[in-house]
Design a protein around this motif. Structure first.
Motif, mmCIF file in Angstrom:
data_model
loop_
_atom_site.group_PDB
_atom_site.id
_atom_site.type_symbol
_atom_site.label_atom_id
_atom_site.label_comp_id
_atom_site.label_asym_id
_atom_site.label_seq_id
_atom_site.Cartn_x
_atom_site.Cartn_y
_atom_site.Cartn_z
ATOM 1 N N GLU A 17 0.826 -1.207 0.000
ATOM 2 C CA GLU A 17 0.000 0.000 0.000
ATOM 3 C C GLU A 17 0.862 1.259 0.000
ATOM 4 N N VAL A 18 1.967 1.233 0.740
ATOM 5 C CA VAL A 18 2.878 2.383 0.751
ATOM 6 C C VAL A 18 3.450 2.597 -0.650
ATOM 7 N N THR A 19 3.893 1.529 -1.272
ATOM 8 C CA THR A 19 4.430 1.626 -2.629
ATOM 9 C C THR A 19 3.373 2.138 -3.597
ATOM 10 N N ALA A 20 2.156 1.640 -3.463
ATOM 11 C CA ALA A 20 1.071 2.085 -4.353
ATOM 12 C C ALA A 20 0.783 3.568 -4.160
ATOM 13 N N GLU A 21 0.774 4.036 -2.920
ATOM 14 C CA GLU A 21 0.505 5.455 -2.655
ATOM 15 C C GLU A 21 1.630 6.334 -3.198
ATOM 16 N N ARG A 24 1.098 6.589 -6.881
ATOM 17 C CA ARG A 24 -0.014 7.508 -7.181
ATOM 18 C C ARG A 24 0.436 8.954 -7.028
ATOM 19 N N ALA A 25 1.189 9.228 -5.980
ATOM 20 C CA ALA A 25 1.693 10.584 -5.748
ATOM 21 C C ALA A 25 2.645 11.007 -6.864
ATOM 22 N N ALA A 26 3.514 10.103 -7.271
ATOM 23 C CA ALA A 26 4.437 10.406 -8.376
ATOM 24 C C ALA A 26 3.646 10.682 -9.649
ATOM 25 N N GLN A 117 3.846 15.083 0.287
ATOM 26 C CA GLN A 117 2.479 15.047 0.825
ATOM 27 C C GLN A 117 2.019 13.604 1.074
ATOM 28 N N ALA A 118 2.388 12.708 0.195
ATOM 29 C CA ALA A 118 1.986 11.306 0.360
ATOM 30 C C ALA A 118 2.662 10.657 1.556
ATOM 31 N N LEU A 119 3.864 11.129 1.896
ATOM 32 C CA LEU A 119 4.615 10.508 2.983
ATOM 33 C C LEU A 119 4.330 11.142 4.343
#
Length: 120
Positions: A17-21, A24-26, A117-119
């Motif tokens: 999920e972290v990788t997916a987010e 998405r942010a990138a 922002q995603a992190l």
């Protein structure tokens, strides 16, 4: 010997999920960045009737995280590459290449902002 404070804990992290987010942010950052480059390029694109400018597009491939800015007219390559063409003030050949070079740092910052922002 100095006293040391220690704390132990277990954390469960869903790395998928972290990788997916992050992806998405990138992708969001890349989308903002490609639209920005298109906007800057449109300020320089040779302009007579506006057909070339209106043909501009900013597209992001979410799977490959690849951004593409392009112009789609039969003469877009000639207008971009031919340095001998005469243009109205502020308009020039290499309009897309110049925009990308000049805005490279802004592009990086736009993508980095979305990642930060995603992190949070």
């Amino acid at each position: 010997m100095p006293l040391m404070a220690r704390a132990r804990f277990n954390a469960k992290v869903n790395t998928e999920e972290v990788t997916a987010e992050i992806r998405r942010a990138a992708g969001r950052g890349l989308r903002h960045a490609t639209e920005h480059v298109l906007s800057v390029s449109n300020q320089r694109v040779p302009h007579d009737e506006g057909t070339l400018e209106r043909s501009g597009a900013a597209v992001v491939d979410e799977n490959d995280l690849r951004g593409i800015v392009s112009y789609d007219t039969p003469y877009s390559i000639a207008q971009h590459e031919n340095l001998d063409y005469q243009h109205k003030p502020g308009r020039a050949a290499k309009f897309l290449e110049l925009a990308l070079r000049e805005e490279a740092e802004v592009v990086k910052l736009m993508i980095a902002k979305q990642l930060r922002q995603a992190l949070k």
